[in-house]
Design an enzyme around this catalytic site. Structure first.
Site, mmCIF file in Angstrom:
data_model
loop_
_atom_site.group_PDB
_atom_site.id
_atom_site.type_symbol
_atom_site.label_atom_id
_atom_site.label_comp_id
_atom_site.label_asym_id
_atom_site.label_seq_id
_atom_site.Cartn_x
_atom_site.Cartn_y
_atom_site.Cartn_z
ATOM 1 C CG ASN A 1 41.401 92.572 26.802
ATOM 2 O OD1 ASN A 1 41.250 93.027 27.928
ATOM 3 N ND2 ASN A 1 40.676 92.978 25.771
ATOM 4 C CB CYS B 1 38.701 97.831 28.896
ATOM 5 S SG CYS B 1 38.117 96.187 28.417
ATOM 6 C CG HIS C 1 42.254 98.146 27.478
ATOM 7 N ND1 HIS C 1 42.580 97.127 28.342
ATOM 8 C CD2 HIS C 1 41.344 97.627 26.599
ATOM 9 C CE1 HIS C 1 41.905 96.042 28.020
ATOM 10 N NE2 HIS C 1 41.143 96.319 26.966
#
Length: 324
Positions: free
Chosen positions: A279, A113, A249
């Site tokens: 996500n 990420c 993120h």
């Protein structure tokens, strides 16, 4: 010394939408629970025949359509992804071939990420050496292909998408400072399973799915991120009040809310792609920037802090002036 700026930007998400209502029919969950715990309303899912390289190609084509970008003189390509079609050939070499770019280096970045921000940091460094002049950076993921839809705690989180940025040497640089940190001893709290055992105790499995200890990842993020954010702002002479936009993120809105509360960054100054796309790991930050560009929130000259964090466990922060 040469300087670097982002000169073009593009993004892509697959057409298929996986809503919270859809997930209610797959696992024991509810729209209310998902939104309360994560802030996610829906996510995008790549089709059966659509893979990471396809998302990369589409994001670059979107960039070309919006900015008229010429790619023939790109001299390096970096693709951040944890879900490549193949480990080799790399996704970056697939992009090179797709667009017929000659005399070009290519490498994939695996920093989960934090991948997109890490790739931007590396691209900036390559440009500053003077050895390169134009670098294509892409963050792309097809996480739904490695999501375990029998695990109600993780399958609600992940989606697919891609973002692309073109970096070039310019007279005045947009990149003001960076921060990196790694907590590798906690890497077993979030990983993609494989055939290899680990001293950290990751089980040997062959399904290749994402496995996460959400509670421990949350505790790490809300304790570590405020330290990193404060460090980068102090190091380069800024405060939270100076930021126009904070782009973390998009892992979970509860994490973002907690980090903003601890750092003094107003949640109103935060850009996220979590509600629309879930996500998307290395794609989440470029997708958040893309949404803000399209609705006019982010403007040239804005002071922006990008902050990627996740599997590794890794952190990567980049303080910059927005140039588009």
């Amino acid at each position: 010394m040469s300087h670097a700026s982002i000169t073009a930007f593009g993004a892509y998400v697959p057409q298929r939408i996986l809503s919270n209502a859809d997930l209610e029919r797959i696992v024991d969950t509810s729209d209310e629970w998902i939104v309360q715990r994560t802030g996610i309303h829906e996510r995008r899912v790549a089709s059966e025949g659509e893979f990471c390289s396809d998302l990369c190609f589409a994001a670059v084509r979107d960039m070309q359509a919006r900015f008229g970008s010429v790619l023939t003189d790109v001299d390096f390509i970096l693709v951040a992804t944890s879900t490549p079609d193949t480990f080799f050939p790399s996704m970056s070499s697939r992009v090179q071939a797709e667009f017929g770019i000659e005399a070009c280096g290519a490498a994939d970045i695996q920093a989960a990420c934090a991948g997109f921000v890490t790739a931007l940091q590396l691209a900036n460094g390559l440009l500053l050496t003077g050895a390169h002049r134009k670098i294509l950076v892409i963050g792309a993921e097809t996480l739904t292909k490695v999501t375990d839809y029998t695990d109600r705690t993780t399958c609600i989180l992940f989606g697919d998408g891609a973002g692309a940025a073109l970096l070039e040497r310019t007279q005045e640089g947009a990149f003001l400072g960076s921060h990196v940190s790694t907590t590798g001893e906690s890497g077993h709290q979030l990983y993609r399973s494989s055939l290899s055992p680990s001293i950290l105790g990751m089980p040997i499995t062959a399904n290749g799915k994402i496995i996460q200890n959400g509670r421990e990842v949350y505790k790490w993020a809300v304790s570590q991120l405020p330290k990193g954010i404060s460090a980068i702002l102090q190091r380069y002479g800024y405060t939270a009040a100076d930021l126009d936009w904070f782009v973390p993120h998009s892992a979970n809105m509860r994490i973002i809310d907690s980090v903003c509360d601890k750092t003094g960054i107003p949640i109103e100054k935060t850009l996220s792609s979590i509600a629309e796309y879930g996500n998307t790991s290395a794609a989440s930050i470029p997708l958040a920037l893309d949404l803000a560009m399209k609705d006019g929130r982010i403007k040239p000259g804005d002071l922006v802090l990008l902050y990627g964090f996740g599997g590794g466990l890794t952190e990567a922060g980049l303080l910059m002036r927005w140039t588009l």
